[in-house]
Design a protein around this motif. Structure first.
Motif, short mmCIF file in Angstrom:
data_model
loop_
_atom_site.label_atom_id
_atom_site.label_comp_id
_atom_site.label_asym_id
_atom_site.label_seq_id
_atom_site.Cartn_x
_atom_site.Cartn_y
_atom_site.Cartn_z
N GLY A 1 -35.85 17.89 58.21
CA GLY A 1 -36.18 17.36 59.52
C GLY A 1 -34.97 16.93 60.32
N ILE A 2 -33.93 17.74 60.28
CA ILE A 2 -32.72 17.39 61.02
C ILE A 2 -32.61 18.27 62.26
CG2 ILE A 2 -30.19 17.49 60.93
CD1 ILE A 2 -30.72 16.69 57.88
N SER A 3 -32.45 17.67 63.39
CA SER A 3 -32.44 18.45 64.62
C SER A 3 -31.02 18.85 65.01
CB SER A 3 -33.06 17.63 65.76
OG SER A 3 -32.37 16.39 65.84
N GLU A 4 -30.07 18.10 64.53
CA GLU A 4 -28.67 18.36 64.88
C GLU A 4 -28.17 19.61 64.16
OE1 GLU A 4 -24.55 15.74 64.71
OE2 GLU A 4 -26.37 15.10 63.69
N ASP A 5 -27.20 20.33 64.74
CA ASP A 5 -26.62 21.49 64.06
C ASP A 5 -25.30 21.10 63.42
OD1 ASP A 5 -28.71 23.00 64.83
OD2 ASP A 5 -27.66 24.02 66.48
N PHE A 6 -25.13 21.44 62.13
CA PHE A 6 -23.83 21.27 61.46
C PHE A 6 -23.20 22.66 61.33
CE2 PHE A 6 -26.06 17.44 60.35
CZ PHE A 6 -25.09 16.48 60.48
N TRP A 7 -22.09 22.88 62.07
CA TRP A 7 -21.56 24.25 62.19
C TRP A 7 -21.13 24.83 60.86
CZ3 TRP A 7 -18.18 22.37 66.82
CH2 TRP A 7 -19.01 22.15 67.93
N PHE A 8 -20.49 24.00 60.04
CA PHE A 8 -20.08 24.49 58.71
C PHE A 8 -20.99 23.91 57.62
CE2 PHE A 8 -15.27 25.45 59.55
CZ PHE A 8 -15.65 26.46 60.41
N GLY A 9 -22.04 23.25 57.99
CA GLY A 9 -22.92 22.61 57.01
C GLY A 9 -22.38 21.26 56.57
N THR A 10 -22.96 20.74 55.50
CA THR A 10 -22.50 19.45 54.97
C THR A 10 -22.26 19.58 53.47
OG1 THR A 10 -24.76 18.75 54.56
CG2 THR A 10 -23.78 18.07 56.65
N ASP A 11 -21.56 18.57 52.90
CA ASP A 11 -21.29 18.62 51.46
C ASP A 11 -22.30 17.77 50.68
OD1 ASP A 11 -20.57 16.03 51.84
OD2 ASP A 11 -18.44 16.31 51.35
N GLU A 12 -22.01 17.55 49.40
CA GLU A 12 -23.03 16.92 48.57
C GLU A 12 -23.23 15.44 48.91
OE1 GLU A 12 -20.01 17.45 47.58
OE2 GLU A 12 -19.37 16.23 45.87
N LEU A 13 -22.34 14.87 49.69
CA LEU A 13 -22.53 13.50 50.13
C LEU A 13 -22.99 13.46 51.59
CD1 LEU A 13 -19.42 11.86 48.48
CD2 LEU A 13 -21.79 11.73 47.72
N GLY A 14 -23.32 14.63 52.12
CA GLY A 14 -23.83 14.69 53.49
C GLY A 14 -22.76 14.56 54.55
N ARG A 15 -21.48 14.77 54.14
CA ARG A 15 -20.42 14.69 55.15
C ARG A 15 -20.34 16.01 55.91
NH1 ARG A 15 -16.14 12.23 50.88
NH2 ARG A 15 -16.95 14.05 49.79
N ASP A 16 -20.00 15.91 57.20
CA ASP A 16 -19.92 17.11 58.03
C ASP A 16 -18.70 17.94 57.64
OD1 ASP A 16 -20.19 18.96 60.11
OD2 ASP A 16 -18.82 17.77 61.37
N LEU A 17 -18.96 19.18 57.22
CA LEU A 17 -17.85 20.00 56.70
C LEU A 17 -16.89 20.45 57.80
CD1 LEU A 17 -19.37 22.09 53.82
CD2 LEU A 17 -17.36 20.62 53.72
N TRP A 18 -17.42 20.69 59.00
CA TRP A 18 -16.54 21.07 60.12
C TRP A 18 -15.44 20.03 60.29
CZ3 TRP A 18 -15.69 24.87 63.78
CH2 TRP A 18 -14.94 24.50 64.90
N THR A 19 -15.85 18.78 60.40
CA THR A 19 -14.89 17.71 60.58
C THR A 19 -13.96 17.61 59.37
OG1 THR A 19 -16.65 16.53 61.71
CG2 THR A 19 -14.66 15.29 61.21
N ARG A 20 -14.56 17.69 58.19
CA ARG A 20 -13.75 17.54 56.98
C ARG A 20 -12.72 18.66 56.82
NH1 ARG A 20 -14.31 14.07 53.11
NH2 ARG A 20 -13.74 15.25 51.26
N ILE A 21 -13.16 19.91 57.09
CA ILE A 21 -12.23 21.03 56.89
C ILE A 21 -11.05 20.93 57.85
CG2 ILE A 21 -11.99 23.53 57.28
CD1 ILE A 21 -14.59 23.90 55.76
N TRP A 22 -11.32 20.59 59.11
CA TRP A 22 -10.19 20.52 60.06
C TRP A 22 -9.33 19.29 59.79
CZ3 TRP A 22 -9.23 25.03 61.10
CH2 TRP A 22 -10.20 25.95 61.46
N GLN A 23 -9.99 18.23 59.35
CA GLN A 23 -9.22 17.06 58.95
C GLN A 23 -8.32 17.41 57.76
OE1 GLN A 23 -9.48 14.05 60.42
NE2 GLN A 23 -8.03 13.03 59.07
#
Lengths: 662, 307, 344
Positions: free
Chosen positions: C118-140
């Motif tokens: 039930g998530i309406s937001e789009d995560f461009w690269f998805g999320t990891d096992e702790l629910g962190r946004d992978l887009w942000t994490r990968i570029w970070q």
């Protein structure tokens, strides 16, 4: 005479980054059985490309055959199948390359390299091949063939390697040998040996030789016929005497006049102005017209055809057209001009020499046990305003001497005085700078002597910057210096890679002149340049010397050029000066066996003379085997010093006391 | 030549000495290492004191450590039931050696082939293809490649086992993963060397003798191009061994690399030190052997003298 | 003689004025063979012809821009955990309609996780096992990896150039001693020394950088030394010495400018090497400690989930591989551009 090879209307281009270079343009010639045809030309004239195309050896990816035929045995070499050309290569026509250091495979024994083509082209097998290789090694004068058969190229000297290359070329008894500048990389005495070897073998095997060279002396020595190439074309072809004594094309005339002839006295060399044309866009008309200040209008409009001079002599110049005005050939003009003003021999103040070397030694430690005695105790003076020539073969220590004088090395032993002051005593920065102002150097390699990252203006200004000339004065000074060395202001903003070899050498001279030196050490300043450019630089150096009262130490291996430019000459051999005299004296009455051999080894641009000359051979092994402890530098004739042992001196006195009047 | 070998061995010894000294100081300095741990059980402490003379001054301790090393005693792993490190290395080295050998030989052979073909077909599709492959092989990290190999070939396609070490088929994927870098490096180097050699004047001499292309390429071209390639095989082997640390971990191979990585995770300092020193000796020897080999193969170095 | 003589030419009559001497103005000074251009322009022209290198350069610029601005392109922080949205597959608007790309939020079992959770937001690269946004994490992570790589390359460059230049310039005993030191150091296997040092220093940006620099500068020093030794024999350096140039002048005007080419090329190759080493260290457990992330730690973390949730591994691997490939391509191109010998 039987025709053995025929080249018809050959045109070859190369694809390069910048476009199509028309390297060979409509070249035709024949080769007869048993003759030597020399192809002469400066770098970029297309002579090497022509010779490589005779065996289709030009790189396939970039070479474009535009037109023409090369007929051998009724076969067109340019279009025959790969199999057929391979059967010809090495077996019928073989090739000798310029640099024996790179022409041999470093990881293969020389024996197997020679054996390769025998295996390929003959029916000999096993021991027969080995025997044949031994025979060949003996033929080219390599002793202990059975032992050396198994050695690698790096175990041979340059001259020996070239003999091996020749043995390889002869392996299958070819009918034609193409020799592409086979002696350019070698010292003169080795060159003489190799040339004689080629001549003997030619006689024995009735070979036809195509000899590619830029050296007119070598041509006079070797050739039966000569083809002169310029900008990708043969502009004149004829028997060797016809070319040397009756040449018709202004370029040929200019080339001959640009060579100092040790037997004719001249004060200036004829220098062909400018540089060869760019073959990306070959000029219309006569390619040489732009450099010919007697060019006719038609030279710029229409290409001259080959005019017949005699049955054997043809030349492509409009001067031979019946409507053309009669011109006096350049070399004769020069001789006439010379007769008008003949200079008196200059007189020098011999009491106060400008430069004095006393027992100078320069040793270099190679490793723990080996020392290279590059300069091993030399003593001589150079007078103010004099041009002193220092000659010798590679490794004799002449360049090291120059570098020691200018302070690039710390002396092992001895003293050098410049203008009365000992250079070892210059300790402070100021003293050293003052010394640097007095002595400057011109270098050999026009490609490595200019920093590729600096503009010409900055290169010339370097001396000004170091010696604290205020920046406001630089511009005027740079323009003045460019003008002095014969270049326009526009060059100041360019980078070295945009200039030709001769222009770079001029920049090198301007850089040295910037600090207004009194002594200039010229270390082989012309040996990397083409003949026509050499004369330009030598004339410039002579002119500067006169105008600015400079003193020169002129280091070179080319004895004829040194003799032409110098007042006195020192001959170096193995780190020592073995003979020193005024240039005429040295040339006419050489005493030391090494000097004699060296002089006789230089090929002169005069075929008649070359035919008569006998080479004097210097027995190096015997010379070095004799006990030389008692040798001393003795004045045997006025101003003529020779390094002789006591024994040799007595011998000399006995022989000469009667024969040569002093 | 002999003098050269001895100098090289001399340098090798100094290098090893520095590594050992560093290892030793590390043991002394690190809190929690057996040499420096208050919480170590009394029995082990006694063992250590007896073995390394920890009550004596530091230089003497180092002397004892060094003497033990020379005798092949690399210490005891406290994490793994007080077993001697030498024993553990002996048990583990087999799989690693097989893997490393396979990767280096297969990689070198394919790389040579690729490089030579690319040079001979200079500026053709084959050349460009080989060059692209080489850049990819050098650029893509081996663990990335290994991960996807395992995922697609092993898991998705199910063609080959993806873990453990029970026979040849188990070694295929890890060998490929390790060899990719070798192939790429060798291919790239061979191509450049080959192009350089083919431009030499002695190739022109060979052509002017009328030899066929195949003879020119094999006898004059490849032979001369191969000699400098020997020099990069040393460092390449070292890279392959270090690469195997990760590959063994990914494919769960019971090799030395996997053990080493585990010892880092479990802070098994004795084992880390022992393996480090073992690796150092191995690396330095490989480079030495290759250097000496080079001297023997190149006649310009082997045969001195003449005129 | 077959040399063809066109007889009609000898017979053919030309207007007589053609055989008058040409006027001097018809001489042209033909010294301009090439348009004026400096060394740098020349190298740039050489590089521009190499399409692969230009593509590499563009990718590098793009990656650097994303590493700087990527984390700000959505509202998530790189360490912001949310267990309600763990392991979400990637979902990108517009691209989600192209089914084979797999960017529609559907996982490997064919379940649309966004709908399921039930998530309406789009995560461009998805999320990891702790629910962190992978887009942000990968570029970070890219930012940190690039930072470490550039830092290591810069320090390598400074130490290497100084060491190599001093060794070659002063020569003799100085050179001898400095070279013996290098010969000892070069025998030390790089990764081993990295591991030892990180064990001592504890993983962190600075310790990883230092560990890489310890042996990294050696190759730069060798390159610089070889080049300067070669240059020292060049006649323009001798010429400058005979003019009385000071050592400062020789080094800064003549030697260093002519060594820049090889230095730039070597640095271009150092960067991918450093990124790889950092990733490798992460993979064997010596990488940065959470929550800090580098490309290496992200690859390592996502590798564990590869079989169930491959998206994390795929994206992080693509980014790290792209960086490596681009730098290698650029390095190759630069080497050809600076070394005209290889240029075709």
């Amino acid at each position: 005479m039987k025709k053995i090879l025929e080249v018809k209307n050959l045109s070859i281009s190369f694809n390069t980054q910048n476009g199509e270079v028309q390297a060979v343009r409509n070249v035709s010639f024949d080769l007869f059985e048993g003759e030597t045809l020399a192809i002469v030309g400066e770098s970029g004239s297309g002579k090497s490309v022509t010779s490589k195309s005779l065996l289709r050896l030009n790189p396939a990816e970039t070479t474009m055959l535009k037109n023409g035929q090369i007929l051998y045995n009724e076969k067109n070499i340019l279009t025959c199948r790969e199999q057929e050309i391979r059967a010809i290569r090495g077996a019928e026509i073989s090739m000798i390359f310029q640099d024996p250091m790179t022409a041999l495979n470093p990881t293969m024994t020389i024996g197997s390299q020679i054996a390769e083509s025998i295996k390929k082209h003959s029916t000999l097998r096993g021991n027969q091949i080995t025997e044949r290789v031994h025979e060949l090694l003996q033929l080219v004068g390599i002793k202990e063939a059975d032992k050396r058969y198994k050695q690698y190229p790096h175990q041979f000297s340059g001259g020996m390697r070239q003999r091996i290359v020749i043995a390889m070329a002869l392996a299958c008894e070819p009918r034609i040998i193409i020799a592409d500048e086979p002696t350019t990389a070698l010292d003169v005495s080795i060159q003489a040996q190799i040339l004689e070897l080629l001549k003997n073998i030619q006689k024995k095997m009735n070979l036809s030789i195509i000899f590619i060279t830029h050296d007119l002396g070598v041509v006079a020595k070797m050739a039966d016929r000569v083809a002169v190439m310029y900008a990708g074309k043969i502009i004149e072809i004829g028997l060797v005497d016809e070319i040397f004594y009756h040449c018709q094309h202004p370029y040929t005339q200019g080339l001959l006049a640009a060579m100092p002839n040790p037997d004719i006295e001249t004060n200036t060399l004829y220098a062909i102005p400018g540089t060869p044309p760019n073959l990306l866009q070959p000029p219309i008309g006569d390619a040489f017209a732009a450099r010919n200040n007697q060019a006719l209008k038609i030279d710029f409009l229409e290409e001259p055809p080959m005019f017949k001079v005699s049955d054997t002599h043809y030349a492509a110049t409009w001067l031979l057209h019946e409507q053309a005005p009669k011109m006096i050939p350049i070399h004769q003009q020069l001789a006439q001009a010379e007769r008008k003003e003949r200079e008196k021999a200059p007189v020098f103040d011999t009491t106060k020499p400008y430069l004095t070397l006393q027992g100078v030694k320069q040793h270099f430690k190679l490793d723990k046990n080996a020392i290279n005695k590059a300069v091993d105790g030399i003593t001589f003076d150079i007078y103010k305003g004099e041009i002193f020539g220092l000659v010798g073969e590679s490794g004799c220590g002449k360049s090291t001497t120059g570098r020691s004088i200018i302070g690039l090395n710390i002396l092992t032993d001895g003293d050098i005085h410049i203008d009365g002051r000992n250079i070892n005593e210059a300790k402070t920065k100021q003293e050293k700078l003052a010394f640097n102002r007095k002595v400057q150097m011109i270098f050999q390699d026009p490609y490595s002597s200019l920093n590729p990252r600096m503009k010409i203006a900055d290169i010339i200004a370097e001396g000004l910057a170091i010696h604290g000339v205020p920046k406001s004065e630089w511009r005027a000074k740079i323009y003045e210096l460019l003008n002095i060395v014969g270049l326009t202001k526009e060059y100041a903003n360019r980078y070295p890679h945009e200039l030709s070899g001769g222009q770079r050498q001029r920049i090198g001279i301007a850089r040295a002149l910037a600090v207004e030196p009194e002594l200039i050490i010229a270390d082989e300043p012309i040996s990397a340049l083409d003949v026509s450019i050499q004369a330009q630089i030598v004339n410039l150096l002579k002119k500067l010397q006169k105008e600015r009262e400079l003193t020169y130490l002129f280091i070179a291996h080319d004895l004829s050029m040194v003799k032409y430019i110098s007042n006195r000459i020192g001959v170096m051999y193995r780190g020592k000066i073995v003979e020193l005299a005024e240039s005429h004296e040295l040339y006419d009455h050489p005493i030391h066996p090494y000097t004699k051999a060296l002089l006789s080894a230089i090929p002169l641009p005069d075929p008649k003379l070359e035919r008569e000359r006998q080479r004097i051979i210097f027995n190096e092994a015997e010379y070095n085997a004799t006990n030389r402890e008692s040798e001393s530098f003795t004045e045997v004739r006025p101003g003529h010093f020779v390094m002789l042992t006591e024994e040799e001196l007595t011998q000399y006195d006995q022989v000469n006391s009667e024969s040569i009047p002093l | 030549m002999i003098r050269y070998i001895f100098t090289r061995i001399g340098y090798m010894i100094i290098t090893l000495f520095i590594i050992i000294l560093l290892s030793f100081l590390l043991m002394k300095a690190l809190p929690g290492s057996p040499f420096n741990d208050e919480r170590l059980p009394e029995t082990q402490k006694e063992l250590l004191y007896k073995k390394y003379g920890l009550d004596k001054p530091v230089p003497i301790q180092f002397g004892i450590y060094l003497t033990n090393l020379v005798q092949g005693d690399l210490g005891i792993s406290f994490v793994l039931d007080n077993r001697p490190v030498t024993k553990i290395i002996q048990e583990r080295i087999g799989a690693s050696a097989i893997l490393g050998f396979q990767a280096v030989t297969v990689g070198t052979l394919i790389g040579l082939l690729l490089g030579i073909v690319a040079a001979l077909r200079h500026n053709t599709v084959i050349d460009y293809g080989a060059t692209v492959l080489a850049v990819l092989g050098i650029s893509i990290p081996s663990f990335v490649f290994a991960g996807f190999l395992q995922y697609w070939v092993g898991v998705k396609l199910g063609w080959l086992p993806i873990a453990f070490w029970n026979g040849f088929e188990y070694s295929i994927l890890p060998t490929i993963a390790l060899a990719v870098g070798v192939v790429a490096t060798i291919a790239r180097f061979t191509r450049i060397e080959m192009l350089e050699v083919l431009n030499q004047e002695y190739i022109l001499t060979a052509r002017s003798k009328g030899l066929s292309n195949s003879v020119i390429i094999t006898k004059h071209g490849i032979r001369n191009a191969l000699i400098p390639i020997i020099t990069i095989i040393g460092p390449l082997t070292v890279n392959t061994i270090t690469g195997s640390l990760v590959i063994e971990k990914i494919f769960s191979i019971p090799g030395l690399g996997e053990q080493f990585v585990n010892s880092i995770i479990t802070n098994d300092y004795q084992l880390i030190m022992g393996t480090t020193i073992f690796y150092a000796v191995l690396f330095v020897s490989v480079i030495l052997v290759i250097d000496i080999l080079y001297g023997f193969i190149d006649p310009r170095i082997r045969v001195i003298g003449g005129e | 003689m077959t040399t063809e003589v066109t007889d009609n030419a000898t017979v053919k009559k030309y207007p007589p004025d053609l055989f008058e001497p040409a006027s001097q103005s018809e001489f042209v000074d033909n010294f301009t063979y090439r348009p004026e251009q400096s060394f740098w322009q020349d190298a740039w022209l050489g590089l521009r012809k190499n399409k692969a290198a230009i593509v590499g350069l563009c990718i590098i610029i793009l990656v650097i821009l994303l590493a700087i601005f990527g984390p700000f392109m959505n509202s998530h922080g790189y360490d912001e955990q949310n267990l309600a949205r763990t392991n979400l597959p990637p979902k990108i608007p517009v691209l989600e309609n192209i089914s084979f790309l797999g960017l529609n939020g559907v996982d490997s079992r064919g379940v649309d996780q966004y709908e399921a959770k039930g998530i309406s937001e789009d995560f461009w690269f998805g999320t990891d096992e702790l629910g962190r946004d992978l887009w942000t994490r990968i570029w970070q992570g890219t930012r940190i990896s690039l930072y470490i790589a550039f830092l290591a390359a810069t320090i390598d460059l400074i130490i290497g150039v100084a060491y190599g230049a001093i060794s070659a310039f002063y020569g003799g005993r100085t050179d001898n001693i400095m070279q013996r030191i290098i010969e000892v150091l070069v025998g030390i296997p790089g990764l081993i020394i990295n591991i030892l040092l990180i064990l001592i220093l504890k993983p962190g940006i600075i310790s990883i950088t230092i560990a890489m620099v310890i042996v990294g500068w050696i190759s730069m020093a060798r390159i610089v030394r070889a080049q300067i030794l070669k240059l020292k024999t060049y006649e323009f350096v001798l010429a400058s010495r005979t003019l009385g140039a000071s050592n400062q002048r020789l080094i800064w005007k003549h030697l260093i400018p002519n060594t820049l080419g090889p230095i730039i090329v070597a640095t271009t190759f150092t960067i991918p090497g450093a990124i790889f080493t950092e990733a490798l260290l992460s993979f064997i457990g010596l990488g940065l400690q959470p929550p800090t992330a580098s490309l290496g730690t992200i690859v390592n973390d996502s590798y564990k989930l590869l079989r169930i949730y491959p998206h994390g591994m795929i994206f992080s691997s693509i980014v790290i591989s792209l960086i490596m490939i681009s730098f290698n391509l650029l390095g190759d191109g630069l080497r050809d551009a600076f070394d005209p010998k290889i240029r075709k």
